[in-house]
Design an enzyme around this catalytic site. Structure first.
Site, short mmCIF file in Angstrom:
data_model
loop_
_atom_site.label_atom_id
_atom_site.label_comp_id
_atom_site.label_asym_id
_atom_site.label_seq_id
_atom_site.Cartn_x
_atom_site.Cartn_y
_atom_site.Cartn_z
N GLY A 48 0.77 -1.25 0.00
CA GLY A 48 0.00 0.00 0.00
C GLY A 48 0.80 1.29 0.00
N GLU A 102 4.27 3.93 6.23
CA GLU A 102 3.03 3.15 6.07
C GLU A 102 2.00 3.98 5.31
OE1 GLU A 102 1.52 0.53 5.96
OE2 GLU A 102 1.47 -0.65 7.79
N ASP A 103 1.17 3.32 4.54
CA ASP A 103 0.05 4.03 3.90
C ASP A 103 -1.00 4.39 4.95
OD1 ASP A 103 -0.48 1.33 4.33
OD2 ASP A 103 -1.53 1.01 2.44
N ASP A 106 -4.34 1.28 11.04
CA ASP A 106 -5.74 0.98 11.35
C ASP A 106 -5.78 0.50 12.81
OD1 ASP A 106 -8.20 -0.58 11.47
OD2 ASP A 106 -8.28 -0.58 9.31
N GLY A 108 -3.31 -0.99 14.26
CA GLY A 108 -1.94 -0.88 14.77
C GLY A 108 -1.25 -2.24 14.84
N LYS A 109 -1.97 -3.29 14.44
CA LYS A 109 -1.44 -4.65 14.58
C LYS A 109 -0.18 -4.88 13.75
CE LYS A 109 -2.70 -9.49 14.49
NZ LYS A 109 -2.71 -9.88 15.88
N THR A 110 -0.20 -4.40 12.50
CA THR A 110 0.95 -4.63 11.62
C THR A 110 2.23 -4.08 12.26
OG1 THR A 110 -0.52 -4.39 9.72
CG2 THR A 110 1.85 -4.22 9.28
N PHE A 155 -13.55 2.24 4.96
CA PHE A 155 -12.55 1.70 4.04
C PHE A 155 -12.25 2.69 2.92
CE2 PHE A 155 -10.85 -1.06 0.72
CZ PHE A 155 -9.89 -1.73 1.46
N ASP A 162 -5.72 -0.25 -1.94
CA ASP A 162 -6.51 -1.07 -2.86
C ASP A 162 -7.71 -1.72 -2.21
OD1 ASP A 162 -4.80 -2.81 -1.23
OD2 ASP A 162 -5.65 -4.40 -2.47
N ARG A 168 -5.44 1.19 -6.77
CA ARG A 168 -4.17 1.77 -6.31
C ARG A 168 -3.73 2.95 -7.16
NH1 ARG A 168 -1.98 -1.80 -2.55
NH2 ARG A 168 -2.26 -4.01 -2.98
P1 XMP Z 1 -3.36 -2.46 10.92
O1 XMP Z 1 -4.73 -2.85 11.45
O2 XMP Z 1 -2.39 -3.57 11.04
O3 XMP Z 1 -3.64 -2.22 9.40
O4 XMP Z 1 -2.90 -1.15 11.53
C1 XMP Z 1 -2.71 -1.66 8.58
C2 XMP Z 1 -2.84 -2.21 7.19
O5 XMP Z 1 -4.20 -2.56 6.86
C3 XMP Z 1 -4.52 -2.16 5.55
N1 XMP Z 1 -5.69 -1.23 5.61
C4 XMP Z 1 -6.34 -0.72 4.56
N2 XMP Z 1 -6.11 -0.85 3.23
N3 XMP Z 1 -7.93 0.59 2.80
C5 XMP Z 1 -6.92 -0.19 2.35
O6 XMP Z 1 -6.73 -0.28 1.15
C6 XMP Z 1 -8.23 0.78 4.10
O7 XMP Z 1 -9.17 1.51 4.45
C7 XMP Z 1 -7.36 0.08 5.03
N4 XMP Z 1 -7.35 0.03 6.39
C8 XMP Z 1 -6.30 -0.78 6.70
C9 XMP Z 1 -3.30 -1.51 5.00
O8 XMP Z 1 -2.63 -2.46 4.21
C10 XMP Z 1 -2.45 -1.16 6.18
O9 XMP Z 1 -1.08 -1.23 5.89
MG MG Z 2 -0.34 -1.64 3.95
#
Ligand code: XMP
Ligand code: MG
Length: 179
Positions: A48, A102-103, A106, A108-110, A155, A162, A168
């Site tokens: 992303g 980061e794009d 959300d 914060g898990k990643t 979303f 994407d 994208r």
């Molecule tokens: P976490 O929950 O780990 O999520 O903070 C981060 C990753 O989740 C994806 N993400 C999205 N991708 N539209 C998207 O295309 C969204 O609204 C969205 N919300 C979360 C994204 O890959 C991000 O790195």
């Molecule tokens: Mg991402």
């Protein structure tokens, strides 16, 4: 900007390319000041962030390096709750000033999963730069040092983001239309 269709869903215009560009420039200016002396290493999280990372990186006025890792937790429009690494880190971060790009953050898990792995390699410093933050979705609090926009729990696609692989290449950011 017009309403667009990606797969089975409609998305409405939310953030224009001009608004994104202005935030990108202001973030790159701050980074150029804060890291003027240190030749930082940027780590962009694929997929992303590739467009945001490229634009911020190009707007920097300082010597800097960039590398890419691939982590994913999303399938369709929902988080799977599981973070999968499919391309690992090939750069040596020991003693470096590191900025993660980061794009969107959300839950914060990643990052909650990735940051300890990175810390283990003893960078000199570690900061976070994100274009978007869904603040109300926080499960794992992450301090974002360089942030573009705080957005609601809806979303979004465009500018690298994407819906199942598509959307994208849109210049602006679009929000899923409410059902
Ligand atoms: P976490 O929950 O780990 O999520 O903070 C981060 C990753 O989740 C994806 N993400 C999205 N991708 N539209 C998207 O295309 C969204 O609204 C969205 N919300 C979360 C994204 O890959 C991000 O790195
Ligand atoms: Mg991402």
């Amino acid at each position: 900007m017009q309403t667009i269709q990606v797969h089975d869903k409609k998305f409405i215009p939310y953030i224009t390319a001009e608004e994104i560009n202005s935030e990108v420039r202001s973030i790159a200016d701050r980074l150029s000041t804060d890291y003027a002396e240190s030749k930082p290493l940027f780590i962009a999280i694929l997929n992303g962030s590739f467009i945001f990372a490229a634009d911020v990186f190009r707007a920097l006025r300082i010597p800097a390096e960039i590398c890419f890792i691939k982590l994913a937790s999303y399938k369709g429009t929902k988080s799977t709750g599981e973070v999968i690494t499919s391309i690992g880190l090939d750069a040596d971060v020991f003693g470096r000033d590191v900025i993660i790009i980061e794009d969107i953050i959300d839950t914060g898990k990643t990052l909650n999963q990735f940051l300890p792995q990175l810390e283990h390699q003893q960078p000199k410093s570690m900061k976070i730069c994100a274009l978007l933050h869904k603040k109300e979705c926080t499960v794992f609090p992450i301090h974002i040092d360089y942030l573009g926009f705080t957005i609601p729990d809806r979303f979004v696609v465009g500018y690298g983001l994407d819906y199942d692989g598509y959307g994208r290449n849109l210049n602006g950011i679009y929000q899923l239309e409410e059902q």
